[in-house]
Design a protein around this motif. Sequence first.
Motif, mmCIF file in Angstrom:
data_model
loop_
_atom_site.group_PDB
_atom_site.id
_atom_site.type_symbol
_atom_site.label_atom_id
_atom_site.label_comp_id
_atom_site.label_asym_id
_atom_site.label_seq_id
_atom_site.Cartn_x
_atom_site.Cartn_y
_atom_site.Cartn_z
ATOM 1 N N VAL A 110 -58.899 -12.816 7.067
ATOM 2 C CA VAL A 110 -58.138 -11.590 7.330
ATOM 3 C C VAL A 110 -56.731 -11.717 6.766
ATOM 4 N N ASP A 111 -56.110 -12.875 6.964
ATOM 5 C CA ASP A 111 -54.758 -13.069 6.450
ATOM 6 C C ASP A 111 -54.738 -13.004 4.926
ATOM 7 N N ARG A 112 -55.734 -13.579 4.307
ATOM 8 C CA ARG A 112 -55.814 -13.545 2.841
ATOM 9 C C ARG A 112 -55.975 -12.121 2.338
ATOM 10 N N ALA A 113 -56.684 -11.293 3.101
ATOM 11 C CA ALA A 113 -56.950 -9.925 2.659
ATOM 12 C C ALA A 113 -55.750 -9.005 2.859
ATOM 13 N N VAL A 114 -55.087 -9.104 4.015
ATOM 14 C CA VAL A 114 -54.027 -8.126 4.327
ATOM 15 C C VAL A 114 -52.729 -8.779 4.780
ATOM 16 N N HIS A 115 -52.617 -10.096 4.643
ATOM 17 C CA HIS A 115 -51.397 -10.812 5.053
ATOM 18 C C HIS A 115 -51.053 -10.518 6.509
ATOM 19 N N ARG A 116 -52.040 -10.652 7.374
ATOM 20 C CA ARG A 116 -51.851 -10.366 8.787
ATOM 21 C C ARG A 116 -52.726 -11.291 9.612
ATOM 22 N N LEU A 117 -52.161 -11.816 10.702
ATOM 23 C CA LEU A 117 -52.899 -12.652 11.642
ATOM 24 C C LEU A 117 -52.914 -11.928 12.989
ATOM 25 N N PRO A 118 -54.000 -11.239 13.321
ATOM 26 C CA PRO A 118 -54.028 -10.385 14.516
ATOM 27 C C PRO A 118 -53.848 -11.155 15.819
ATOM 28 N N ASP A 119 -53.032 -10.588 16.716
ATOM 29 C CA ASP A 119 -52.828 -11.191 18.028
ATOM 30 C C ASP A 119 -54.131 -11.312 18.808
ATOM 31 N N VAL A 120 -55.059 -10.404 18.545
ATOM 32 C CA VAL A 120 -56.322 -10.416 19.274
ATOM 33 C C VAL A 120 -57.115 -11.685 18.999
ATOM 34 N N LEU A 121 -56.742 -12.414 17.931
ATOM 35 C CA LEU A 121 -57.391 -13.684 17.622
ATOM 36 C C LEU A 121 -56.476 -14.883 17.842
ATOM 37 N N THR A 122 -55.210 -14.783 17.410
ATOM 38 C CA THR A 122 -54.331 -15.954 17.471
ATOM 39 C C THR A 122 -54.040 -16.398 18.900
ATOM 40 N N LEU A 123 -53.755 -15.457 19.770
ATOM 41 C CA LEU A 123 -53.389 -15.829 21.139
ATOM 42 C C LEU A 123 -54.586 -16.372 21.931
ATOM 43 N N PRO A 124 -55.749 -15.715 21.911
ATOM 44 C CA PRO A 124 -56.908 -16.324 22.578
ATOM 45 C C PRO A 124 -57.305 -17.667 21.980
ATOM 46 N N LEU A 125 -57.117 -17.836 20.666
ATOM 47 C CA LEU A 125 -57.446 -19.112 20.036
ATOM 48 C C LEU A 125 -56.584 -20.231 20.606
ATOM 49 N N ALA A 126 -55.292 -19.970 20.756
ATOM 50 C CA ALA A 126 -54.397 -20.983 21.320
ATOM 51 C C ALA A 126 -54.791 -21.314 22.758
ATOM 52 N N ALA A 127 -55.088 -20.279 23.551
ATOM 53 C CA ALA A 127 -55.479 -20.512 24.948
ATOM 54 C C ALA A 127 -56.792 -21.283 25.028
ATOM 55 N N ALA A 128 -57.758 -20.930 24.156
ATOM 56 C CA ALA A 128 -59.046 -21.608 24.176
ATOM 57 C C ALA A 128 -58.918 -23.064 23.735
ATOM 58 N N ALA A 129 -58.067 -23.322 22.735
ATOM 59 C CA ALA A 129 -57.872 -24.703 22.281
ATOM 60 C C ALA A 129 -57.261 -25.556 23.387
ATOM 61 N N ALA A 130 -56.254 -25.022 24.066
ATOM 62 C CA ALA A 130 -55.608 -25.770 25.141
ATOM 63 C C ALA A 130 -56.561 -26.003 26.301
ATOM 64 N N ALA A 131 -57.279 -24.960 26.715
ATOM 65 C CA ALA A 131 -58.196 -25.092 27.844
ATOM 66 C C ALA A 131 -59.375 -25.998 27.488
ATOM 67 N N GLY A 132 -59.908 -25.840 26.278
ATOM 68 C CA GLY A 132 -61.054 -26.647 25.880
ATOM 69 C C GLY A 132 -60.733 -28.124 25.794
ATOM 70 N N LEU A 133 -59.594 -28.460 25.195
ATOM 71 C CA LEU A 133 -59.222 -29.871 25.104
ATOM 72 C C LEU A 133 -58.836 -30.420 26.473
#
Length: 245
Positions: A110-133
């Motif tokens: 998505v970032d490569r296509a439109v130079h955008r990193l959607p919050d709907v993915l970045t924020l849950p990804l950070a929470a999931a990485a922290a909780a999973g580890l």
Amino acid sequence: MTVVVIVLAAGYGVGVGLLLPRAVWRLGVEAGEGWRERCPEGHVLPGWLGAARCRVPSGQAPPHTYGRRALPLAALTGTVCAALGAAVGPRPEAVVYVGLAPVLVLLALVDRAVHRLPDVLTLPLAAAAAAGLGAAALLPGAAGDWRRALFGGLLLATGYLALFLVNPAGMGFGDVKLALSLGVALGWYGWGVWAAGAFLGFLYGALYGLFLLLRGSATRGQGFAFGPFMAAGAFTGVLLAGFGA
């Protein structure tokens, strides 16, 4: 046992990769625009996951395809997940790294296509990485440190935030939020891994920018999507750490 992990990781990556083309299309919009709800032909999209293909009544026309093709994307996610499975092996954190890898691939596309990193993915990804580890740290055989992972995420995000404040035109705020999850993933295995992954992201980006300049397809000061290089640097760091842990 490692072979089983690799096979399962590859199968998971391929399976999820087959479902990502529609998500890439729907999320691939400029900032301020709503997520795409229709294909280029005007058909309503049925959900977020699946092939980028619209079915039409039988006999009228072949299925209309758009956006990313499913098989190359499945091959990409399958390869990424298999490599992570091989590096991390039968350790509890393998579930976290392999499980979240397709989300990182989706963000990079998505970032490569439109130079955008959607919050709907970045924020849950950070929470999931922290909780999973954090969950992995409670299990026997884990090879990292959860508190260091959390601090690594905060530190990397802070560094990117400083770069964003100094030069907003050269660093998007989405990169800052992506740095949070990447810092968590890198910090798990140690500060050397954290530093290597962060450095490699900048190195890959700099080499790409230099390539564009030498080819004459870019000018000084012209921006490009940095998220894919951040992801590639973190991916390389985790591979090096996993094989050496």
